[in-house]
Design a protein around this motif. Sequence first.
Motif, PDB file in Angstrom:
ATOM      1  N   GLN A  88       0.831  -1.196   0.000  1.00 15.13           N
ATOM      2  CA  GLN A  88       0.000   0.000   0.000  1.00 15.13           C
ATOM      3  C   GLN A  88       0.869   1.251   0.000  1.00 15.13           C
TER       4      GLN A  88
ATOM      5  N   THR B 156      -1.750   2.351  -8.133  1.00 20.93           N
ATOM      6  CA  THR B 156      -2.839   3.054  -8.807  1.00 20.93           C
ATOM      7  C   THR B 156      -2.314   4.186  -9.673  1.00 20.93           C
TER       8      THR B 156
ATOM      9  N   LYS C 183      -2.918   4.389 -13.683  1.00 12.55           N
ATOM     10  CA  LYS C 183      -3.598   5.523 -14.321  1.00 12.55           C
ATOM     11  C   LYS C 183      -2.763   6.112 -15.450  1.00 12.55           C
TER      12      LYS C 183
ATOM     13  N   TRP D 150     -12.138   2.069 -16.349  1.00 11.68           N
ATOM     14  CA  TRP D 150     -11.430   2.056 -15.064  1.00 11.68           C
ATOM     15  C   TRP D 150     -12.428   1.665 -13.987  1.00 11.68           C
TER      16      TRP D 150
ATOM     17  N   SER E  37     -12.884   0.952  -9.919  1.00  6.55           N
ATOM     18  CA  SER E  37     -12.419   0.963  -8.530  1.00  6.55           C
ATOM     19  C   SER E  37     -13.169  -0.139  -7.797  1.00  6.55           C
TER      20      SER E  37
ATOM     21  N   GLN F  22     -14.187  -2.288  -1.671  1.00  2.00           N
ATOM     22  CA  GLN F  22     -13.425  -3.064  -0.692  1.00  2.00           C
ATOM     23  C   GLN F  22     -14.288  -3.961   0.174  1.00  2.00           C
TER      24      GLN F  22
ATOM     25  N   ASP G  71     -21.810  -3.034  -8.599  1.00  2.00           N
ATOM     26  CA  ASP G  71     -20.910  -1.879  -8.535  1.00  2.00           C
ATOM     27  C   ASP G  71     -19.944  -1.880  -9.721  1.00  2.00           C
TER      28      ASP G  71
ATOM     29  N   GLN H 131     -19.723   0.539 -13.423  1.00  2.00           N
ATOM     30  CA  GLN H 131     -18.501   1.217 -13.860  1.00  2.00           C
ATOM     31  C   GLN H 131     -18.054   0.747 -15.251  1.00  2.00           C
TER      32      GLN H 131
ATOM     33  N   ASP I 247      -8.881  -1.842 -10.143  1.00  2.00           N
ATOM     34  CA  ASP I 247      -7.967  -1.237  -9.187  1.00  2.00           C
ATOM     35  C   ASP I 247      -8.237  -1.720  -7.768  1.00  2.00           C
ATOM     36  N   ASN I 248      -7.228  -2.350  -7.181  1.00  2.00           N
ATOM     37  CA  ASN I 248      -7.211  -2.752  -5.778  1.00  2.00           C
ATOM     38  C   ASN I 248      -8.120  -3.941  -5.488  1.00  2.00           C
TER      39      ASN I 248
ATOM     40  N   THR J 111      -4.637  -4.240 -10.115  1.00  2.00           N
ATOM     41  CA  THR J 111      -3.684  -3.771  -9.116  1.00  2.00           C
ATOM     42  C   THR J 111      -4.064  -4.437  -7.802  1.00  2.00           C
ATOM     43  N   THR J 112      -3.061  -4.929  -7.093  1.00  2.00           N
ATOM     44  CA  THR J 112      -3.314  -5.635  -5.841  1.00  2.00           C
ATOM     45  C   THR J 112      -2.053  -5.624  -4.989  1.00  2.00           C
TER      46      THR J 112
END
Length: 221
Positions: free
Chosen positions: A26, A31, A35, A52, A54, A57, A68, A72, A107-108, A134-135
């Motif tokens: 982290q 990210t 981007k 993209w 997000s 969590q 969700d 997106q 992302d994440n 991304t992780t």
Amino acid sequence: MKKTHELVSRLTNNEDISVDSIVGMQGIGKTTLAKIVYNHKAIVNHFPFRAWVSVPQESNDVNTLLEDVGIQVLKISELQEEPDGKDFWINKMNKFLKERKFLLVLDNILTKEAWDTLKEAFPKTTNGSKILLTTHSRTVASHANQDNTPYQLRLRTKEESWRLFIQRAQFPPDNLRPSHTEALEEVVERCGGLPQAIEYLVDKFSGKDVTALDLRRVPKI
């Protein structure tokens, strides 16, 4: 930027790999790098459709996660029909993406379970479409694609940290006297090579007329 070039090349030149990953702790810049790649001219030209995402969590609820992400990916503000469980979003995304050459950035992603839920919604294509994760977890990245080595981000060296800080921070003229430079180097070194911490210093000091004493009073980050 070497990292950007490497990732752009991986996404545009390797047709055999459909899932790629950026892995790191982290605050290391996953990210931010994703981007930059996402908006790179070569990527924009190569993928007619990009989205993209997000990743939420709190992803224990499968239906909520798919809804969700579906909103997106499809880039919709409201639906003309009432969603009916997870299959609604899986079918909707599959149908939408199937005929497109796409790049999706997720992302994440925190867990293997989140990936297993989402991958059902993404069609298996042979047109060069890509998914970039991304992780912070190398386990998650390997689970998503066991045939590809994740792109691992590392902490900056002392020299790289200093160079990044000086490049980003805008100090008033003549504000980098030897006493300032020594104090700045000491503060930047406290960041431990973490780009997010260095960016915090940039925001705190950029453009300001600070003294060496001000710098030495900065608490450990």
